[in-house]
Scaffold this motif. Structure first.
Motif, short mmCIF file in Angstrom:
data_model
loop_
_atom_site.label_atom_id
_atom_site.label_comp_id
_atom_site.label_asym_id
_atom_site.label_seq_id
_atom_site.Cartn_x
_atom_site.Cartn_y
_atom_site.Cartn_z
N SER A 95 -36.92 129.27 82.95
CA SER A 95 -38.37 129.52 82.99
C SER A 95 -39.04 128.64 84.04
CB SER A 95 -39.00 129.27 81.61
OG SER A 95 -39.04 127.89 81.30
N ILE A 96 -38.56 127.40 84.19
CA ILE A 96 -39.10 126.51 85.22
C ILE A 96 -38.76 127.04 86.61
CG2 ILE A 96 -38.86 124.22 86.27
CD1 ILE A 96 -40.61 124.08 83.89
N ASN A 97 -37.52 127.47 86.77
CA ASN A 97 -37.08 128.02 88.05
C ASN A 97 -37.94 129.22 88.44
OD1 ASN A 97 -35.54 128.56 90.31
ND2 ASN A 97 -33.61 128.19 89.27
N TYR A 98 -38.19 130.09 87.47
CA TYR A 98 -39.05 131.25 87.71
C TYR A 98 -40.46 130.81 88.10
CZ TYR A 98 -42.36 134.92 86.50
OH TYR A 98 -43.41 135.79 86.53
N ALA A 99 -41.00 129.81 87.38
CA ALA A 99 -42.36 129.35 87.66
C ALA A 99 -42.47 128.78 89.07
CB ALA A 99 -42.78 128.30 86.62
N VAL A 100 -41.45 128.06 89.52
CA VAL A 100 -41.46 127.50 90.88
C VAL A 100 -41.49 128.62 91.90
CG1 VAL A 100 -40.11 126.19 92.56
CG2 VAL A 100 -40.31 125.36 90.22
N GLN A 101 -40.66 129.64 91.71
CA GLN A 101 -40.59 130.74 92.67
C GLN A 101 -41.88 131.57 92.69
OE1 GLN A 101 -36.63 132.84 92.91
NE2 GLN A 101 -36.21 131.62 91.10
N GLU A 102 -42.57 131.63 91.55
CA GLU A 102 -43.78 132.46 91.46
C GLU A 102 -45.06 131.69 91.70
OE1 GLU A 102 -43.92 135.91 90.92
OE2 GLU A 102 -41.81 135.63 91.41
N ALA A 103 -44.98 130.37 91.94
CA ALA A 103 -46.18 129.55 92.13
C ALA A 103 -47.00 130.10 93.29
CB ALA A 103 -45.79 128.10 92.38
N GLN A 104 -48.30 130.21 93.08
CA GLN A 104 -49.19 130.79 94.09
C GLN A 104 -49.88 129.75 94.94
OE1 GLN A 104 -49.59 134.27 94.58
NE2 GLN A 104 -47.75 134.17 93.30
N ASN A 105 -49.87 128.48 94.53
CA ASN A 105 -50.52 127.43 95.28
C ASN A 105 -49.95 126.07 94.88
OD1 ASN A 105 -51.99 126.67 92.80
ND2 ASN A 105 -53.16 128.53 93.19
N GLU A 106 -50.38 125.05 95.60
CA GLU A 106 -49.84 123.70 95.36
C GLU A 106 -50.25 123.17 94.00
OE1 GLU A 106 -49.24 119.52 97.82
OE2 GLU A 106 -50.67 121.01 98.52
N ALA A 107 -51.42 123.58 93.52
CA ALA A 107 -51.87 123.11 92.20
C ALA A 107 -50.89 123.55 91.11
CB ALA A 107 -53.26 123.65 91.90
N GLU A 108 -50.35 124.76 91.23
CA GLU A 108 -49.38 125.23 90.25
C GLU A 108 -48.07 124.46 90.35
OE1 GLU A 108 -48.90 129.46 90.08
OE2 GLU A 108 -51.05 129.85 90.26
N LEU A 109 -47.67 124.10 91.57
CA LEU A 109 -46.47 123.28 91.74
C LEU A 109 -46.67 121.89 91.13
CD1 LEU A 109 -45.42 124.17 95.41
CD2 LEU A 109 -44.32 124.91 93.30
N MET A 110 -47.88 121.34 91.28
CA MET A 110 -48.18 120.04 90.69
C MET A 110 -48.12 120.11 89.17
SD MET A 110 -48.57 117.67 92.94
CE MET A 110 -49.45 116.41 92.03
N ALA A 111 -48.59 121.22 88.61
CA ALA A 111 -48.54 121.39 87.15
C ALA A 111 -47.09 121.44 86.66
CB ALA A 111 -49.29 122.66 86.75
N ILE A 112 -46.22 122.07 87.44
CA ILE A 112 -44.80 122.14 87.07
C ILE A 112 -44.18 120.75 87.14
CG2 ILE A 112 -42.55 123.09 87.72
CD1 ILE A 112 -44.11 125.54 88.82
N ARG A 113 -44.53 119.98 88.18
CA ARG A 113 -44.03 118.59 88.28
C ARG A 113 -44.48 117.78 87.08
NH1 ARG A 113 -45.03 119.49 93.89
NH2 ARG A 113 -43.11 119.23 95.10
#
Length: 579
Positions: free
Chosen positions: A414-432
């Protein structure tokens, strides 16, 4: 298509007209090979994107929004030092080269007016951005080139800027007769002959000339008859006419993705859909927008992707080892029987024996039991009892570890999917942040507290119901466990990573059409979005539970229904998406 020299000459003319009377206001560097110059004009401000990224190198006015790093890179700081406040003078292309020179005047630290040039070199994987002072010396280059990288041409601070070595071929637009004379005597396919003997055209234009001249037949240039040569001359004249009166065109593939562009219609692509533009800048901005957005995010998220891939592979290896150990441990009953049989036959056992043959009263057959010669009979029996208990304990522990491993694998997917589908840097920061909270990342730079957290993705169904979609696991938990209420309806792809989708009912019955739209959104926001038929689980939110041992985004539900959904992009794109 990469920009060829004759297309870049058209681009330089267009940029020169657009940028006249402007000054550089701000400069940002959103990625390692892109510069964005905010240009101030009396009739409005514009953004000039200069990209030296291989595969999408370009310079154009853009409407894109960019997320900038918190700390500007060193090249960005240098650009600000020299070009902030600079007045635009002119944009010129270099004949036969994929280079545009942007000329500026600026005020030096001493208060003098100085000439500055920005060489935008769009030469494929050698693409670069070079700042040059009024003495023709390199101030710096985005990608420095030393003698180890190139013995022909270096780009280092302090050295004289030189143009790349150029083959002395005639120019198709201004010297077409010289071009044709060389082409007609060249032993190669027609499009290759144009590429080898013409200055400044790319493969697309070369193929277009050959296609228009021969109707797509593979003909060698030096075997053309008079009729075919006439066709070539006519095709070249058409190219020149379109150069003087461009019809900027993008051709799209069968999937609706931009495939090629040019300053003229491209007949070589047959009936594929095409779109025309009045401006080359608009064409370039639209052509590369989605491609570059995905690439920028991929670069920023590649560390997260590598981490999740590494964690997934490590967990999978552990699972295989645990399964193998579990299979070995399942044979515990054999050791219990050995212990019982040895206890029943202690009178036969003597220290020093390496094995004993006894009757197995469970099968009524003789059995040979290995013995430790250093132990007596009772000690050998106790050894087998201990091994029996050890293996029984191992089965329990390994069964639990395997169960936890399956949960972890599902979470990492699910994390891998979220990284690939992230639409902006804010979403990547939320995953981190999520991975930090889960213990997978020890240190990470937190987001600026002033930055407002992102809301759910929100749609309005055809029946007027609000449909909320979680952007990541933490948002999924917030949406399902805190925001949604009992009669709201929850949707998720079955056994596949994806977003939680909730229809906010506000106590009303949810129509079937809205349920179907929510199910399609659950597919669209999942790893199975490209599948034709996808199974979806759905239930009321009141049936969803979460225990403390579950990882973010994971829930439990026993009462639910399932449906097989065929996504319809027309339905999904027709839904109103709230900003």
């Amino acid at each position: 298509m990469a920009l060829d020299a004759i297309t870049m000459s058209l681009l330089a003319k267009e940029l020169d007209e657009i940028l006249q009377g402007s000054r550089v206001d701000k400069i940002h560097q959103p990625s390692k090979d892109e510069i964005v110059m905010h240009i101030r004009k009396r009739d409005g401000n514009i953004k000039l994107l200069i990209s030296a990224r291989s595969g999408s190198a370009r310079v154009c006015v853009t409407n894109e929004s960019f997320e900038n790093p918190q700390t500007p890179p060193s090249f960005c700081m240098l650009m600000r030092k020299y070009f902030a406040g600079a007045k635009f003078v002119a944009a010129n292309s270099i004949k036969g080269e994929r280079i545009i020179m942007l000329a500026f005047t600026a005020t030096s630290e001493m208060g003098d007016t100085v000439q500055l040039d920005l060489a935008v070199e769009l030469m494929g994987r050698y693409a670069n951005i070079v700042a040059i002072n009024q003495d023709g010396k390199v101030i710096d280059a985005m990608k420095r080139v030393d003698a180890d990288a190139s013995s022909v041409r270096q780009l280092l601070p302090g050295i004289t800027y030189k143009l790349p070595p150029n083959r002395e071929n005639p120019n198709l637009i201004t010297e077409s007769e010289q071009v044709l004379e060389k082409v007609f005597g060249f032993d190669a396919p027609l499009n290759t002959a144009f590429m080898k003997n013409t200055q400044g055209i790319g493969p697309v234009i070369a193929r277009e000339i050959a296609y228009r001249a021969t109707n797509g037949r593979d003909v060698y240039a030096n075997y053309l008859d008079e009729v075919q040569q006439y066709g070539v001359r006519s095709a070249v004249k058409t190219v020149i006419d379109y150069y003087n009166n461009p019809q900027y065109t993008t051709v799209y593939d069968e999937n609706g993705k931009p495939s090629e562009f040019s300053f003229m219609p491209l007949l070589q692509y047959g009936n594929l859909p095409a779109k025309t533009y009045e401006s080359l800048n608009v064409l370039l901005d639209e052509y590369y927008a989605q491609k570059d957005k995905a690439e920028r995010l991929r670069q920023k998220g590649k560390d997260l992707y590598r981490l999740t891939q590494t964690l997934t592979e490590r967990t999978q290896r552990k699972q295989v080892a645990r399964q193998e150990e579990l299979e070995e441990s399942r044979d515990s009953e054999r050791y219990k029987i050995y212990g019982e049989l040895l206890t029943a036959n202690l009178w036969q056992l003597e220290k020093g024996m390496k094995s004993i043959k006894v009757l197995n009263y469970y099968t009524n057959e003789d059995i040979v039991i290995p013995l430790d010669a250093k132990l007596n009979g009772n000690q050998n029996a106790q050894k087998y009892y201990k091994e029996y208990k050890k293996r029984q304990t191992a089965v329990k522990m390994l069964t639990e570890l395997i169960k936890q491993g399956e949960i972890e694998l599902e979470y990492l997917k699910s994390i891998n999917y979220a990284v690939q589908e992230a639409q902006n840097e804010a979403e990547l920061m939320a995953i981190r942040s999520e991975l930090h909270g889960a213990g997978y990342i020890k240190y990470y730079k937190q987001r600026d507290k002033k930055q407002k957290p992102q809301d759910f993705i929100k749609y309005i169904s055809s029946d007027g119901f609000l449909i909320c979609v979680g952007r990541n696991n933490l948002q999924n938990d917030k949406l399902t466990m805190k925001t949604a209420r009992g009669k709201d309806m929850w949707f998720h792809t079955k056994k596949a990573p994806g977003s939680h989708v909730v229809v906010i009912s506000e106590g009303a019955d949810i129509p079937l059409r809205t349920q179907n739209e929510a199910a399609m959104l659950a597919v669209y926001h999942s790893s199975l979005k490209d599948s034709a038929r996808v199974e979806i689980d759905y239930t009321f939110v009141k049936n969803i539970k979460k225990t403390n041992d579950l990882k973010p985004g994971m829930v439990i539900y026993d009462t639910y229904e399932s449906a097989v959904i065929t996504p319809d992009m027309e339905v999904i794109s027709g839904l109103e998406r709230l900003k």
